[in-house]
Design an enzyme around this catalytic site. Structure first.
Site, short mmCIF file in Angstrom:
data_model
loop_
_atom_site.label_atom_id
_atom_site.label_comp_id
_atom_site.label_asym_id
_atom_site.label_seq_id
_atom_site.Cartn_x
_atom_site.Cartn_y
_atom_site.Cartn_z
N ASN A 10 -4.96 20.11 27.48
CA ASN A 10 -6.02 19.11 27.61
C ASN A 10 -5.47 17.74 27.96
O ASN A 10 -5.86 17.14 28.95
CB ASN A 10 -6.80 19.03 26.30
CG ASN A 10 -7.98 18.09 26.39
OD1 ASN A 10 -8.60 17.99 27.44
ND2 ASN A 10 -8.28 17.40 25.31
N ASP A 41 -4.93 24.69 21.76
CA ASP A 41 -5.07 23.48 20.97
C ASP A 41 -6.31 22.70 21.40
O ASP A 41 -6.62 22.60 22.59
CB ASP A 41 -3.82 22.63 21.16
CG ASP A 41 -3.82 21.34 20.37
OD1 ASP A 41 -3.83 21.42 19.12
OD2 ASP A 41 -3.82 20.26 20.98
N GLU A 72 -8.48 26.57 18.60
CA GLU A 72 -8.64 25.62 17.49
C GLU A 72 -9.88 24.76 17.78
O GLU A 72 -9.81 23.81 18.54
CB GLU A 72 -7.41 24.71 17.38
CG GLU A 72 -7.53 23.69 16.25
CD GLU A 72 -6.80 22.38 16.53
OE1 GLU A 72 -6.37 21.73 15.57
OE2 GLU A 72 -6.67 21.99 17.71
N ASP A 109 -18.33 31.34 -11.77
CA ASP A 109 -16.94 31.40 -12.19
C ASP A 109 -16.23 32.72 -11.90
O ASP A 109 -15.04 32.85 -12.16
CB ASP A 109 -16.84 31.12 -13.69
CG ASP A 109 -17.28 29.71 -14.03
OD1 ASP A 109 -16.86 28.77 -13.33
OD2 ASP A 109 -18.07 29.57 -14.99
#
Length: 467
Positions: A126, A214, A246, A384
């Protein structure tokens, strides 16, 4: 409560993109790893030393940092300058990259393949940095560092290779720019061709087996689609790489990107599951977090496990890393669907591998590889306590018989409850566990209806397998 998440079981090998529930990748670096480990220019050699042990532990692939020379020879590579300098040209402060040179990288790849470990290349296509000259872009009159004359002689570029460019009227939105670096215009044939040449070099010459892209929100999904769909040739046969992106956002945005990019190719392109990661950080670091939040579809893996690469932490997290009880997070990604990614820093530097014990990542890998097959079915969930079963899976060559997973959020006591499993009159043995008490859990046996109680340590987990 009985919720089913679709399972999947396609065998991974280095000649396909297919990943199965037995596969585990490792991010084989962290930020400034060569400097912190005193391995500057020697990281490829250092990782190669670990390959045999990682293979024995059950790791099937390593995600490596960007291999090209960045704006400095001390750069992590996310500011690419010369895509075709893998550490062999004297520029940007030295010959080698922060990680080594091409010969050392190829030796690492060869050794990994010898031990049945694939390699994924980090693709930073990029933004660029480290230009040799500033120049004025005549389209807007702005001066930028966009004149590149790399010593490899490949992919020299000027202003028209970046946004704004004559090849694309729409400029990148400001929020998608990265660190003020100039952004490549992929529609320029020079750029488009260079990215294909780079991808071909990684797969066909170096022997990589896949790509991690990326910052994919910063450029068109079509570019990943065409780089993924290209008919690479490896070892004399057509080869399809594994591809993961990503897209740092919530589940809805990530799912929309997956839909978009997979509409462009017949690959099964995946994305890192940031949505799940932030849920797991809350499990570990937020007091009294409600475990029922793990049961909704607010994570990629719960809705589309075939496209989810799950993880706990990575090189970008900085001050946002998980601080407390991190093994709870690792236990979750290692028993559920998705393609889990282990972080080098956790495994080695934080000492969470814990080989030879039932309390570490190594034990979780074995649980994942040997048992975690078939659909996930939630048997119980309250604020829990979370209990799930993997129902098991087998074909003519492989069998994963399934497991019971218990996650206990209480900090002061062992906790469990009786659940109805799919197994009747079946004995279960604990195969991995950890928490604020590491005492050995007892074996369990279900009754004629499949019922039994399965406990886990305080602020911890336990995994039980049929025996």
């Amino acid at each position: 409560m009985d919720t089913v998440f679709a399972g999947w079981a396609c065998l991974f090998n280095r000649n396909t993109t297919e990943i199965n529930t037995m596969a585990v990748m490792m991010q084989a670096f962290y930020w400034d790893a060569p400097k912190n480990e005193k391995k500057e220019g020697e990281w490829w050699n250092f990782v190669a030393e670990k390959v045999e042990d990682l293979s024995k532990a059950g790791i099937n692939a390593l995600w490596l940092p960007p291999v090209s020379k960045g704006s400095s020879n001390q750069s992590m590579g996310y500011d690419p300058y010369d895509y075709f300098d893998l550490g062999d040209f004297d520029q940007k402060g030295g010959v080698k990259t922060f990680f080594g040179n091409r010969a050392e990288l190829q030796a690492l790849i060869a050794k990994a393949h010898e031990h049945n470990i694939g390699l994924y290349a980090d693709m930073v296509i990029n933004h660029n940095s480290g230009a040799d000259e500033e120049e004025v872009n005549p389209l807007d009159g702005q001066k930028r560092w966009t004149k590149f004359a790399p010593k490899s002689g490949r992919f020299p570029r000027d202003w028209n290779c970046f946004h704004p460019s004559r090849y694309e009227r729409v400029m990148m939105p400001d929020e998608e720019n990265y660190a003020g670096f100039p952004h490549l215009c992929h529609r320029n044939p020079v750029v488009y061709t260079a990215m294909f040449d780079y991808a071909r070099m990684l797969i066909e010459e170096l022997g990589f087996d896949g790509f991690r892209f990326d910052f994919v929100k910063g450029f068109g999904a079509w570019m990943i689609g065409i780089l993924s769909k290209y008919r690479y040739v490896k070892d004399g046969a057509e080869f399809m790489p594994y591809v993961v992106g990503e897209y740092w956002s919530g589940a809805e945005d990530i799912n929309a990107w997956i839909d978009k990019v997979n509409a462009l190719t017949d690959n099964q392109i995946s994305a890192f599951d940031f949505a799940l990661r932030y849920k797991l950080k809350d499990v570990c670091d937020t007091p009294n977090y409600d475990l029922r939040n793990l049961t909704d579809d607010g994570a990629v893996v719960m809705k589309r496990p075939m496209h989810a690469a799950t993880f706990v932490d990575n090189h970008d997290m900085g001050d946002n890393v998980i601080v407390n009880d991190k093994m709870m997070a690792y236990s979750f990604i290692m028993v559920h669907e998705g393609y889990p990614c282990i972080f080098w820093y956790d495994y080695y530097n934080n000492g969470l591998a814990r080989p030879g014990t039932p309390n570490g990542i190594d034990a979780l890998i074995q649980a994942h590889v040997k048992y975690a097959g078939g659909d996930s079915q939630i048997l119980h969930a309250d604020p829990d306590l979370y209990i799930m079963q993997r129902v098991g899976w087998k074909d003519d060559k492989t069998e994963q018989p399934g497991l019971i997973y218990v996650l206990n959020n209480l900090g002061n006591q062992w906790s469990g409850t009786s659940v109805k499993t799919q197994w009747k009159n079946q004995k279960f043995a604990p195969i991995a566990w950890d928490g604020h008490d590491t005492a050995h859990p007892d074996e369990r046996t279900t009754d004629g209806d499949g019922n039994s109680e399965f406990p886990a340590p305080p602020r911890g987990f336990a995994i039980y397998a049929p025996v």
